[in-house]
Design an enzyme around this catalytic site. Structure first.
Site, PDB file in Angstrom:
ATOM      1  N   GLY A 118       0.811  -1.217   0.000  1.00 56.51           N
ATOM      2  CA  GLY A 118       0.000   0.000   0.000  1.00 56.51           C
ATOM      3  C   GLY A 118       0.840   1.260   0.000  1.00 56.51           C
ATOM      4  N   ASP A 169       7.232   6.439   9.952  1.00 56.97           N
ATOM      5  CA  ASP A 169       6.985   5.427  10.972  1.00 56.97           C
ATOM      6  C   ASP A 169       7.927   5.336  12.170  1.00 56.97           C
ATOM      7  OD1 ASP A 169       4.928   3.941  11.733  1.00 56.97           O
ATOM      8  OD2 ASP A 169       5.312   2.219  10.450  1.00 56.97           O
ATOM      9  N   ARG A 228       7.935 -10.977  12.385  1.00 56.36           N
ATOM     10  CA  ARG A 228       8.861 -10.746  13.509  1.00 56.36           C
ATOM     11  C   ARG A 228       9.128 -12.004  14.345  1.00 56.36           C
ATOM     12  NH1 ARG A 228       5.508  -5.314  15.089  1.00 56.36           N
ATOM     13  NH2 ARG A 228       5.438  -4.607  12.927  1.00 56.36           N
ATOM     14  N   ASP A 272      11.767  44.230  28.639  1.00 57.78           N
ATOM     15  CA  ASP A 272      10.979  43.405  29.553  1.00 57.78           C
ATOM     16  C   ASP A 272      11.930  42.386  30.194  1.00 57.78           C
ATOM     17  OD1 ASP A 272       8.772  41.881  30.674  1.00 57.78           O
ATOM     18  OD2 ASP A 272       9.098  40.473  29.011  1.00 57.78           O
ATOM     19  N   TYR A 273      11.544  41.808  31.327  1.00 62.40           N
ATOM     20  CA  TYR A 273      12.475  40.915  32.021  1.00 62.40           C
ATOM     21  C   TYR A 273      12.153  39.428  31.785  1.00 62.40           C
ATOM     22  CZ  TYR A 273      15.376  38.898  35.672  1.00 62.40           C
ATOM     23  OH  TYR A 273      16.299  38.143  36.336  1.00 62.40           O
ATOM     24  N   ASP A 274      11.058  38.922  32.424  1.00 61.52           N
ATOM     25  CA  ASP A 274      10.763  37.482  32.349  1.00 61.52           C
ATOM     26  C   ASP A 274      10.358  37.082  30.940  1.00 61.52           C
ATOM     27  OD1 ASP A 274      10.681  36.427  35.289  1.00 61.52           O
ATOM     28  OD2 ASP A 274       9.698  38.394  35.318  1.00 61.52           O
TER      29      ASP A 274
END
Ligand code: GDG
Length: 736
Positions: A30, A142, A321, A508-510
């Site tokens: 497929g 996969d 397998r 700005d900080y954070d």
């Protein structure tokens, strides 16, 4: 535009060596069919393992093999027996496969397997890098190759990479048990587009990304540093025409042209015209629920004994397998079960189960599909299950009943089938009875729906849809509302900065100068940052402001001795050149007593959240809560607060994992423009990462250089990816 490269564990060709010559026979599976349109043209390339280990490859034939593969648009990755053991039979099939199919107890967490998996994924990535250019598009397939996208991305940051997972992605509760869970997620996130068969797998994946990596996810997009990764579902279809045409050809065959198998099936039908044939086809795999199906069949015959001698179950189990111990045990279990049930229930005229343990040619598959009245597919978990779709495609007269497990991905698209829970024997027995007695008109009307859908959304359409989503991502994904701060732009801005006579900077900080920390108190400035800010501060004609929502105590402790200018609590307080904080805005604080108990009740009910109390605002932080739960609670709190505050001069700000309640007449934009009006500046710069910084970006004049940190929508003119880039940018200012 470049070429498209497909990567999968196995190549779509079989190598056959006989008498010192090589034959490469294209496979007809497929995936190979679906990829035809993608893997076409003279420069189409498919990279994978050939199926022969180094030990099995005669060295003198190496060049011939490469040549034979190249003629089929393929290139091989060489793997030795030990690598195949650890990577394929080991990590892929003894760790990932069972885990992703919810067989937690079969999943082996072996460090050696993992190390080999990593090394082999790197081999695949190296092969891609060697054989591709930056403008090529790469599609990785996969579970065997989940680390490849990131490994390729490291060397090829601008290449377009897609990944498709053919098996389920399990729920976070299962996935989190994997010792290398973060590495696997990061590997996948090297892609631009990640595809799954169903929305559920997509949802599970996004949930793991949020919980384990703490990344922001909005709808089906993941924000990681400078990248947006798209996740979507693409249910794989079949080569509908091939199965339909084969069935038509099959029905037109004369008796003399029929296969041995078909003749056996025909003679069975002739000898017992009112018996029904029930078919199941799967690889011999524990996820397919073969043993349970046998038990359910026995249960059915005992519950409804009138069907003895009236039905026959044909089981085709394809060897798979067989090196993995679990599969050897399963084989033994099934052999014994078939033996026992046949032994106990057979009569002189009737064997209830015909069992084949082998792989059959395609034509035999068609014989089975077209001769069976019922297809009974009961996987306990299945990514998709193509057999269900193939059975329907071969039913040219539209008769036939499909009984399908709800646990198969295909069940989502095949609502007209009889859907069952494979663990419910009662339901299975009743459904078999219903299928046996289903009127032909009902069969036809159900199958008509199914066939129309399968014919439309075939495997080629599936591949095309994935590719067009990937191409769209390439074309639009990189354009953003703000411009990326490229090297050229940075150079120009750097020159403007150097030339300017009077500069004003708002930082700005954070989230801008430092990253986020679970405990905001711990996100203190490091030595490098002090050094950087010092050098900016000491430049002539430069006015630097740290502008933050933080409280004045914390900032006072960190920065007052440094004499940096500071605006805190979004603009309530200001400190210049080391002087004590003064109020910049007159604000009222009476509302706080009313709002605090509401926030407290949310803290009690939301583990991990906490209140930060500032002089004139209250902030409810939820960074450390469960991400979904935290968002839900934040929405709830927002609604509650809005109804409470009515028309008061109070507003609620949605920051980065924080809701902040404060006086409406205070914001960073207002504070920044006030500072701007105090002097004549010819270079104005503002940088910040969250919603509260948008006030600055909006209110500062057009000529200001405004920069957003991260990829969220913004009013800023430019964006940079992360705090590391911010520092690079400021270093550039510091050393013009
Ligand atoms: C994985 C996922 C997902 C079977 N026996 C013979 C034979 N087959 C062909 C069938 C079908 C294919 O093998 C099996 O496909 P499934 O989808 O049923 O299952 P998996 O092999 O487990 O595939 C699955 C799929 O990937 C695609 O994404 O649907 O969920 O587990 O096409 O026709 N073909 C021949 N002889 C046989 O004996 N020639």
């Amino acid at each position: 535009m470049g070429k498209t490269i497909i990567i999968s564990n196995r190549l779509p060709v079989q190598l056959q060596i006989s008498n010192g010559t090589i034959n490469a026979i294209p496979s007809v599976g497929g995936l190979a069919t679906g990829m035809k349109s993608v893997h076409s043209g003279s420069d189409g390339l498919w990279i994978g393992w050939s199926g022969l280990t180094d030990e099995e490859t005669p060295p003198e034939l190496e060049d011939d093999i490469d040549k034979a593969l190249a003629e089929n648009g393929c290139a091989k990755v060489n793997l030795n027996a030990e690598e195949i053991d650890g990577f394929y039979f080991g990590f892929s099939n003894r760790t990932v496969w069972p885990l992703f199919h919810y067989f937690l107890e079969y999943s082996e967490f072996e460090l050696d397997f993992w190390n080999t998996y990593k090394a082999v994924n790197q081999k695949f990535a190296d092969a891609i890098i060697e054989k591709s250019n930056e403008d090529d598009t790469i599609w990785v397939h996969d579970y065997q190759l989940m680390l490849v996208p990131q490994m390729v991305r490291e060397k090829r940051p601008d290449t377009t990479i897609g990944f498709f997972l053919h098996i389920p992605f399990p729920s976070y509760e299962i996935f989190r048990t994997l010792p290398w869970r973060e590495e696997v997620l990061e590997g996948l996130l090297g892609s631009d587009l990640i595809g799954f068969h169903t929305y559920d797998y997509e949802r599970h994946f996004l949930s793991s990304v949020r919980r384990l990596l703490g990344l922001d996810v909005s709808f089906n997009e993941i924000y990681q540093d400078n990248r947006v990764i798209k996740v979507d579902s693409f249910p794989m279809g079949i080569d509908y025409k091939k199965f339909k045409d084969a069935a038509i050809l099959h029905s037109s065959k004369r008796e003399s042209e029929r296969s041995d198998l078909q003749m056996r099936l025909d003679s069975h039908k002739a000898s017992a015209p009112d018996t029904k044939l029930i078919l199941s086809i799967d690889r011999l795999d524990y996820s397919k629920g073969i043993a349970k199906r046998l038990n359910a069949f026995e249960y059915f015959l005992n519950k409804y004994p009138e069907y003895k001698e009236k039905v026959r179950l044909i089981i085709l189990a394809v060897p798979s397998r067989s090196n993995v111990p679990q599969y050897q045990l399963l084989k033994k279990e099934i052999d014994e079960l078939v033996g026992r049930i046949n032994g106990e229930l057979s009569t002189v005229n009737w064997t209830p189960i015909w069992y084949f343990y082998r792989s059959l040619p395609f034509e035999s598959l068609i014989d089975l599909y077209t001769s069976s009245d019922i297809a009974w597919l009961t996987p306990l978990r299945d990514g998709m299950n193509l057999v269900a779709k193939e059975y329907i495609a071969t039913r040219t007269d539209k008769t036939g009943v499909l009984i399908l497990s709800e646990m198969a991905g295909s069940a989502y698209e095949m609502n007209e089938a009889l859907l069952i829970n494979p663990n419910n024997f009662e339901e299975q027995a009743d459904t078999l009875k219903r299928a046996i007695n289903m009127p032909v008109e009902e069969q036809v009307s159900r199958n008509e729906f199914l066939q129309n859908r399968l014919e439309r959304y075939n495997v080629e359409v599936w591949a095309k849809e994935f590719m067009s989503a990937l191409n769209e991502k390439r074309d639009t994904g990189k354009a953003f509302v703000s411009q990326k701060m490229s090297t050229d732009i940075l150079n120009t801005i750097g020159q403007d900065y150097a030339k300017s006579k009077k500069r004003l900077l708002f930082l700005d900080y954070d989230g801008t100068l430092v990253g986020f920390h679970k405990d905001p108190q711990k996100a203190s400035p490091d030595e490098d940052l002090y050094e950087l800010l010092d050098s900016l501060q000491n430049q002539e004609n430069t006015t630097l402001f740290l502008i933050s929502g933080r409280d004045k105590q914390t900032f006072g402790r960190w920065f007052l001795p440094k004499k940096y200018n500071m605006i805190v609590e979004h603009g309530v307080w200001i400190s210049k050149e080391g002087h004590e904080f003064k109020m910049l805005e007159q604000v009222k604080g009476e509302w706080m007593a009313k709002i605090r108990p509401v926030l407290e009740s949310f803290v009690d009910r939301t583990p991990g959240s906490f209140i930060e109390e500032k002089n004139y605002s209250l902030a409810w932080h939820y960074r450390n809560t469960d991400p979904d739960f935290g968002e839900k609670r934040a929405t709830e709190l927002n609604t509650v607060l809005r109804s409470l505050i009515g028309n008061d001069d109070i507003s609620v700000l949605n920051g980065n994992k924080v809701l902040e309640i404060k006086s409406s007449n205070v914001n960073k934009g207002r504070a920044a423009t006030r500072m701007l009006s105090e002097d004549e500046y010819d270079f104005v710069f503002a940088i910040g990462d969250d919603w509260t910084d948008e006030f600055m970006f909006q209110e500062l004049p057009e000529s200001a250089v405004t920069v957003k940190v991260g990829l969220k929508k913004t009013h800023a003119r430019y964006h940079v990816e992360n705090t590391r880039r911010v520092r690079e940018l400021l270093t550039r200012f510091a050393k013009p």
